[in-house]
Design an enzyme around this catalytic site. Structure first.
Site, PDB file in Angstrom:
ATOM      1  N   HIS A  55       0.855  -1.276  -0.002  1.00 48.53           N
ATOM      2  CA  HIS A  55      -0.063   0.248   0.109  1.00 48.53           C
ATOM      3  C   HIS A  55       1.021   1.337  -0.414  1.00 48.53           C
ATOM      4  CE1 HIS A  55      -3.130  -2.712   1.107  1.00 48.53           C
ATOM      5  NE2 HIS A  55      -2.577  -3.184   2.237  1.00 48.53           N
ATOM      6  N   SER A  78       1.949  -0.488  -5.642  1.00 50.17           N
ATOM      7  CA  SER A  78       0.467  -1.276  -4.226  1.00 50.17           C
ATOM      8  C   SER A  78       0.226  -2.222  -4.691  1.00 50.17           C
ATOM      9  CB  SER A  78      -0.629   0.257  -4.838  1.00 50.17           C
ATOM     10  OG  SER A  78      -1.121   0.358  -2.938  1.00 50.17           O
ATOM     11  N   SER A  83      -5.672   1.210  -2.664  1.00 50.73           N
ATOM     12  CA  SER A  83      -4.867   1.828  -0.981  1.00 50.73           C
ATOM     13  C   SER A  83      -3.902   2.767  -1.433  1.00 50.73           C
ATOM     14  CB  SER A  83      -4.723   1.279  -0.482  1.00 50.73           C
ATOM     15  OG  SER A  83      -3.720   0.333  -1.897  1.00 50.73           O
ATOM     16  N   ASP A 140       3.618  -7.564   0.269  1.00 49.48           N
ATOM     17  CA  ASP A 140       2.144  -7.556   1.518  1.00 49.48           C
ATOM     18  C   ASP A 140       1.009  -8.066   0.334  1.00 49.48           C
ATOM     19  OD1 ASP A 140       0.237  -6.637   2.826  1.00 49.48           O
ATOM     20  OD2 ASP A 140       0.192  -4.532   3.157  1.00 49.48           O
ATOM     21  N   GLU A 202       4.754  -9.388   4.110  1.00 50.66           N
ATOM     22  CA  GLU A 202       3.781  -8.489   5.340  1.00 50.66           C
ATOM     23  C   GLU A 202       3.128  -8.880   5.995  1.00 50.66           C
ATOM     24  OE1 GLU A 202       4.443  -5.125   6.511  1.00 50.66           O
ATOM     25  OE2 GLU A 202       2.434  -4.732   7.561  1.00 50.66           O
ATOM     26  N   ASN A 227       4.581 -10.927   9.604  1.00 56.02           N
ATOM     27  CA  ASN A 227       3.457 -11.489   9.959  1.00 56.02           C
ATOM     28  C   ASN A 227       2.887 -11.558  10.976  1.00 56.02           C
ATOM     29  OD1 ASN A 227       0.610 -10.622   9.164  1.00 56.02           O
ATOM     30  ND2 ASN A 227       0.448 -12.685  10.258  1.00 56.02           N
ATOM     31  N   LYS A 232       4.314  -7.525  14.557  1.00 56.18           N
ATOM     32  CA  LYS A 232       3.656  -6.896  14.021  1.00 56.18           C
ATOM     33  C   LYS A 232       2.029  -7.468  14.344  1.00 56.18           C
ATOM     34  CE  LYS A 232       2.080  -6.743   9.075  1.00 56.18           C
ATOM     35  NZ  LYS A 232       0.217  -7.567   9.610  1.00 56.18           N
ATOM     36  N   ASP A 236      -0.380  -4.397  14.009  1.00 57.42           N
ATOM     37  CA  ASP A 236      -0.322  -4.065  13.165  1.00 57.42           C
ATOM     38  C   ASP A 236      -2.258  -4.502  13.295  1.00 57.42           C
ATOM     39  OD1 ASP A 236      -1.130  -4.365  10.402  1.00 57.42           O
ATOM     40  OD2 ASP A 236       0.328  -3.417   9.472  1.00 57.42           O
ATOM     41  N   ASN A 237      -1.538  -6.427  13.569  1.00 59.23           N
ATOM     42  CA  ASN A 237      -3.421  -6.277  12.497  1.00 59.23           C
ATOM     43  C   ASN A 237      -4.584  -6.094  14.036  1.00 59.23           C
ATOM     44  OD1 ASN A 237      -1.547  -7.543  11.610  1.00 59.23           O
ATOM     45  ND2 ASN A 237      -2.347  -9.877  11.324  1.00 59.23           N
ATOM     46  N   CYS A 241      -6.278  -2.057  13.116  1.00 53.46           N
ATOM     47  CA  CYS A 241      -7.517  -2.393  12.766  1.00 53.46           C
ATOM     48  C   CYS A 241      -9.050  -1.675  13.627  1.00 53.46           C
ATOM     49  CB  CYS A 241      -7.831  -4.054  12.381  1.00 53.46           C
ATOM     50  SG  CYS A 241      -7.090  -3.946  10.682  1.00 53.46           S
ATOM     51  N   HIS A 347      -7.277  -9.580   3.327  1.00 54.61           N
ATOM     52  CA  HIS A 347      -6.759  -8.823   2.407  1.00 54.61           C
ATOM     53  C   HIS A 347      -7.278  -8.793   0.619  1.00 54.61           C
ATOM     54  CE1 HIS A 347      -2.908  -7.643   0.698  1.00 54.61           C
ATOM     55  NE2 HIS A 347      -3.001  -8.059  -0.433  1.00 54.61           N
ATOM     56  N   HIS A 400      -4.025   2.668   8.687  1.00 59.14           N
ATOM     57  CA  HIS A 400      -3.229   2.255  10.113  1.00 59.14           C
ATOM     58  C   HIS A 400      -2.595   3.497   9.689  1.00 59.14           C
ATOM     59  CE1 HIS A 400      -4.633  -1.661   9.872  1.00 59.14           C
ATOM     60  NE2 HIS A 400      -3.566  -2.231  10.137  1.00 59.14           N
ATOM     61  N   SER A 408       5.475  -2.513  12.344  1.00 56.65           N
ATOM     62  CA  SER A 408       5.564  -3.397  11.109  1.00 56.65           C
ATOM     63  C   SER A 408       6.825  -3.081  10.177  1.00 56.65           C
ATOM     64  CB  SER A 408       4.105  -3.130  10.304  1.00 56.65           C
ATOM     65  OG  SER A 408       2.952  -2.947  10.991  1.00 56.65           O
ATOM     66  N   GLN A 412       9.938  -5.248   8.613  1.00 60.24           N
ATOM     67  CA  GLN A 412      10.234  -5.299   7.195  1.00 60.24           C
ATOM     68  C   GLN A 412      11.980  -4.407   7.186  1.00 60.24           C
ATOM     69  OE1 GLN A 412       8.713  -6.376   4.704  1.00 60.24           O
ATOM     70  NE2 GLN A 412       6.798  -6.510   4.839  1.00 60.24           N
TER      71      GLN A 412
HETATM   72  P1  NAI Z   1      -5.875 -14.484  11.412  1.00 56.92           P
HETATM   73  O1  NAI Z   1      -5.909 -15.898  11.050  1.00 56.92           O
HETATM   74  O2  NAI Z   1      -5.225 -14.546  12.938  1.00 56.92           O
HETATM   75  O3  NAI Z   1      -8.032 -14.586  11.441  1.00 56.92           O
HETATM   76  C1  NAI Z   1      -8.955 -14.564  10.482  1.00 56.92           C
HETATM   77  C2  NAI Z   1     -10.079 -15.862  11.373  1.00 56.92           C
HETATM   78  O4  NAI Z   1     -11.643 -16.185  10.587  1.00 56.92           O
HETATM   79  C3  NAI Z   1      -9.839 -17.526  11.942  1.00 56.92           C
HETATM   80  O5  NAI Z   1      -9.188 -17.242  13.577  1.00 56.92           O
HETATM   81  C4  NAI Z   1      -9.732 -18.135  11.339  1.00 56.92           C
HETATM   82  O6  NAI Z   1     -10.631 -19.218  12.585  1.00 56.92           O
HETATM   83  C5  NAI Z   1     -11.420 -17.435  11.090  1.00 56.92           C
HETATM   84  N1  NAI Z   1     -12.417 -17.512   9.779  1.00 56.92           N
HETATM   85  C6  NAI Z   1     -11.873 -18.027   8.556  1.00 56.92           C
HETATM   86  N2  NAI Z   1     -12.933 -18.741   7.900  1.00 56.92           N
HETATM   87  C7  NAI Z   1     -13.644 -18.253   8.628  1.00 56.92           C
HETATM   88  C8  NAI Z   1     -15.297 -18.218   8.794  1.00 56.92           C
HETATM   89  N3  NAI Z   1     -15.908 -18.332   7.135  1.00 56.92           N
HETATM   90  N4  NAI Z   1     -16.178 -17.818   9.024  1.00 56.92           N
HETATM   91  C9  NAI Z   1     -15.824 -17.444  10.604  1.00 56.92           C
HETATM   92  N5  NAI Z   1     -14.479 -16.580  10.396  1.00 56.92           N
HETATM   93  C10 NAI Z   1     -13.430 -17.464   9.930  1.00 56.92           C
HETATM   94  O7  NAI Z   1      -5.819 -13.542  10.472  1.00 56.92           O
HETATM   95  P2  NAI Z   1      -5.183 -12.377  10.787  1.00 56.92           P
HETATM   96  O8  NAI Z   1      -4.251 -12.013  11.023  1.00 56.92           O
HETATM   97  O9  NAI Z   1      -6.333 -11.257  11.397  1.00 56.92           O
HETATM   98  O10 NAI Z   1      -6.101 -11.249   9.401  1.00 56.92           O
HETATM   99  C11 NAI Z   1      -7.188 -11.643   8.642  1.00 56.92           C
HETATM  100  C12 NAI Z   1      -7.310 -11.113   7.563  1.00 56.92           C
HETATM  101  O11 NAI Z   1      -6.906 -10.348   6.802  1.00 56.92           O
HETATM  102  C13 NAI Z   1      -6.217 -11.514   6.413  1.00 56.92           C
HETATM  103  O12 NAI Z   1      -6.983 -11.787   5.058  1.00 56.92           O
HETATM  104  C14 NAI Z   1      -4.830 -10.739   6.724  1.00 56.92           C
HETATM  105  O13 NAI Z   1      -3.994 -10.327   5.873  1.00 56.92           O
HETATM  106  C15 NAI Z   1      -5.701  -9.604   7.098  1.00 56.92           C
HETATM  107  N6  NAI Z   1      -4.915  -8.163   7.126  1.00 56.92           N
HETATM  108  C16 NAI Z   1      -5.919  -6.384   6.924  1.00 56.92           C
HETATM  109  C17 NAI Z   1      -4.758  -5.482   7.473  1.00 56.92           C
HETATM  110  C18 NAI Z   1      -5.385  -4.456   6.884  1.00 56.92           C
HETATM  111  O14 NAI Z   1      -4.890  -3.130   7.255  1.00 56.92           O
HETATM  112  N7  NAI Z   1      -7.296  -4.188   6.543  1.00 56.92           N
HETATM  113  C19 NAI Z   1      -4.181  -5.957   8.879  1.00 56.92           C
HETATM  114  C20 NAI Z   1      -3.713  -7.314   8.682  1.00 56.92           C
HETATM  115  C21 NAI Z   1      -4.232  -8.451   7.902  1.00 56.92           C
END
Ligand code: NAI
Length: 479
Positions: A55, A78, A83, A140, A202, A227, A232, A236-237, A241, A347, A400, A408, A412
């Site tokens: 991003h 990006s 983003s 990322d 990331e 990650n 991180k 960050d997550n 968020c 993501h 963020h 984070s 990196q």
């Molecule tokens: P995580 O693996 O810690 O959490 C995901 C959760 O979703 C897990 O607990 C899993 O059991 C649950 N899950 C999976 N399938 C499901 C379903 N069908 N229904 C309900 N729950 C379900 O992953 P994390 O770190 O929380 O990341 C989640 C997503 O967010 C990833 O795609 C990651 O890349 C992205 N992300 C986005 C950020 C942003 O700024 N927008 C920042 C960091 C991560």
């Protein structure tokens, strides 16, 4: 003088605004700034040619200029079509010492609102150096890594599959781009892949892709999983968020969150931050989960845990945070309340079945403003979809804030230094940074918050069986 045209941004005249915000961000990014001071003389990234796909925000600008101040050459795109902050991209292209008339910064290929075709072209340009390819990738979500792997796979096979075989619009764009690039240079991706010493990744979704590649024996170069540094994903997550989710919802809709019912799908690190963020505004939050441990955590944190099917008619706000696909289906959306808000913070955009939504007979879409659409169902009721189902915190707001990204991006930067300076220590595989470096990243952020850390005495340290200076926890400790 040939004008420098090795970049593509929306508007170079935004560079001065971008530079001012970069300067404000630098103060909020003590991790990156202290790495600049620590490595000013030794220049550990001298000789590094880093392609970044992440991003293109103000915070990323501070990361890019940290990498260059450690000696690296950098090219950037990006990792999401919505983003980019155009003023940040302009400031990076112009550089601290250039002017919009004479840009002298880093080649950056990013603007807010790219088409999918442009997105993959930008990724390719970031991977195409005037004299070859990168020797490191900073990724990322894994799209730069994916393009190199796919390009090499097709070159080896001697053919790029026909666009008609693609299963999604996204895949079709990749095939189109690779067909053109392989036609122009049948050795292009073979050469690019051969030059790459490694990638630092990331985010959760990109890390999943890397472990899958490694399991299938297809990973081409070593990877550091940034990650899963504690400093991180647990920051960050979660706290990132917690800040940027409501920022995105507010800027998009300005709807009062207090008193509303919100559903968060997924209670991982991102989901935890999102749930807290909405509860903080006075929403009643319902969580959905597939993992019994996370479901139990959500329940003990005081949230109702339900199935989406059972609550889809009741809620006002829906947010997906799973990293999975088709979590909210078109059939779910058809059952939602009038003017329910639907967004994704995971993501990729397939967490919400946007393709299925578009296929509903008689559905119509009205654009309210960039990244906010109202979809009207044949029965007259509507829903509000944010950022076309893509990351709403980066599409509808600015992602963020600096302080959390400093954690984070310090990881990196350290990971890039590791791969560049110690290639022998990282044969092909996926690695995490050692805990001592994780603790270092945290330490770099304590002073700014006025934290006074307690020091272990020699006796206490030997009682616990840890060194006085750390690391303090076993690798399996979960924080
Ligand atoms: P995580 O693996 O810690 O959490 C995901 C959760 O979703 C897990 O607990 C899993 O059991 C649950 N899950 C999976 N399938 C499901 C379903 N069908 N229904 C309900 N729950 C379900 O992953 P994390 O770190 O929380 O990341 C989640 C997503 O967010 C990833 O795609 C990651 O890349 C992205 N992300 C986005 C950020 C942003 O700024 N927008 C920042 C960091 C991560």
């Amino acid at each position: 003088d040939k004008p420098n045209d090795d970049f593509k941004v929306a508007d170079l005249s935004l560079a001065e605004f971008g530079r001012k915000e970069i300067q404000l961000a630098e103060h909020e990014m003590p991790g990156l700034m202290s790495l600049r001071a620590e490595y000013a003389e030794t220049q550990p990234l001298a000789g590094a040619r880093i392609t970044g796909s992440l991003h293109m925000t103000v915070q990323t600008a501070v990361l890019i200029e940290t990498l260059t101040s450690l000696g690296a050459q950098v090219r950037w795109a990006s990792c999401n079509i919505f983003s980019t902050q155009d003023h940040a991209a302009a400031a990076v292209a112009v550089g601290p010492n250039g002017t919009p008339e004479k840009p002298a910064g880093v080649p950056v290929f990013a603007w807010k609102g790219e088409s999918l075709e442009e997105y993959w072209q930008c990724t390719e340009r970031a991977l195409t150096w005037p004299d070859g390819g990168p020797n490191l990738i900073l990724d990322d979500g894994g799209d730069a890594t994916l393009l190199v792997h796919k390009g090499l796979e097709f070159e080896k096979a001697g053919a790029v599959p026909a666009v008609e075989t693609a299963e999604s619009e996204e895949e079709a764009e990749i095939l189109k781009l690779l067909a053109a690039s392989v036609a122009a240079d049948p050795q292009k991706w073979t050469n690019v892949a051969a030059g790459i010493k490694g990638v630092t990744e990331e985010t959760t979704t990109g890390v999943h892709r890397l472990y899958q590649l490694a399991e299938r024996g297809e990973l081409l170069f070593p990877a550091i999983n940034v990650n899963d540094s504690v400093t991180k994903s647990k920051f960050d997550n979660k706290y990132g968020c917690r800040h940027s989710l409501i920022d995105g919802i507010n800027r998009a809709t300005d709807v009062l969150i207090g008193g509303k019912t919100a559903v968060i799908c997924g209670y991982g690190d991102v989901g935890k931050g999102c749930a807290e963020s909405l509860r903080g505004q006075g929403a009643r939050v319902i969580v959905t989960e597939i993992d019994p441990i996370n479901a139990l955590q959500a329940a003990m944190d005081g949230y109702q845990v339900a199935r989406l099917d059972d609550v889809v008619e009741q809620a006002d706000i829906f947010v997906t945070a799973t990293g999975n696909f088709h979590v909210i289906t078109a059939a779910h959306m058809a059952r939602m309340k009038h003017q329910a808000i639907v967004g994704n913070i995971g993501h990729f955009d397939n967490e919400i079945d946007m393709a299925g939504l578009m296929k509903i007979d008689g559905i119509s879409r009205t654009n309210i403003k960039p990244q906010v659409d109202v979809w009207e169902f044949p029965d007259g009721h509507t829903i509000i979809v944010l950022s076309e189902g893509r990351l709403l915190n980066l599409g509808n707001a600015t992602g963020h804030p600096s302080f959390v990204m400093s954690n984070s991006f310090a990881n990196q930067t350290i990971a890039q230094i590791e791969l560049h300076t110690k290639p022998a220590e990282y044969p092909i595989g996926v690695y995490r940074l050692p805990k001592v470096l994780d603790e270092k990243v945290a330490r770099l952020h304590l002073d700014a918050l006025g934290v006074r850390l307690t020091e272990l005495s020699e006796q206490q340290a030997s009682y616990l069986g840890v060194p006085v200076e750390g690391p303090y926890k076993a690798d399996h400790y979960r924080y």
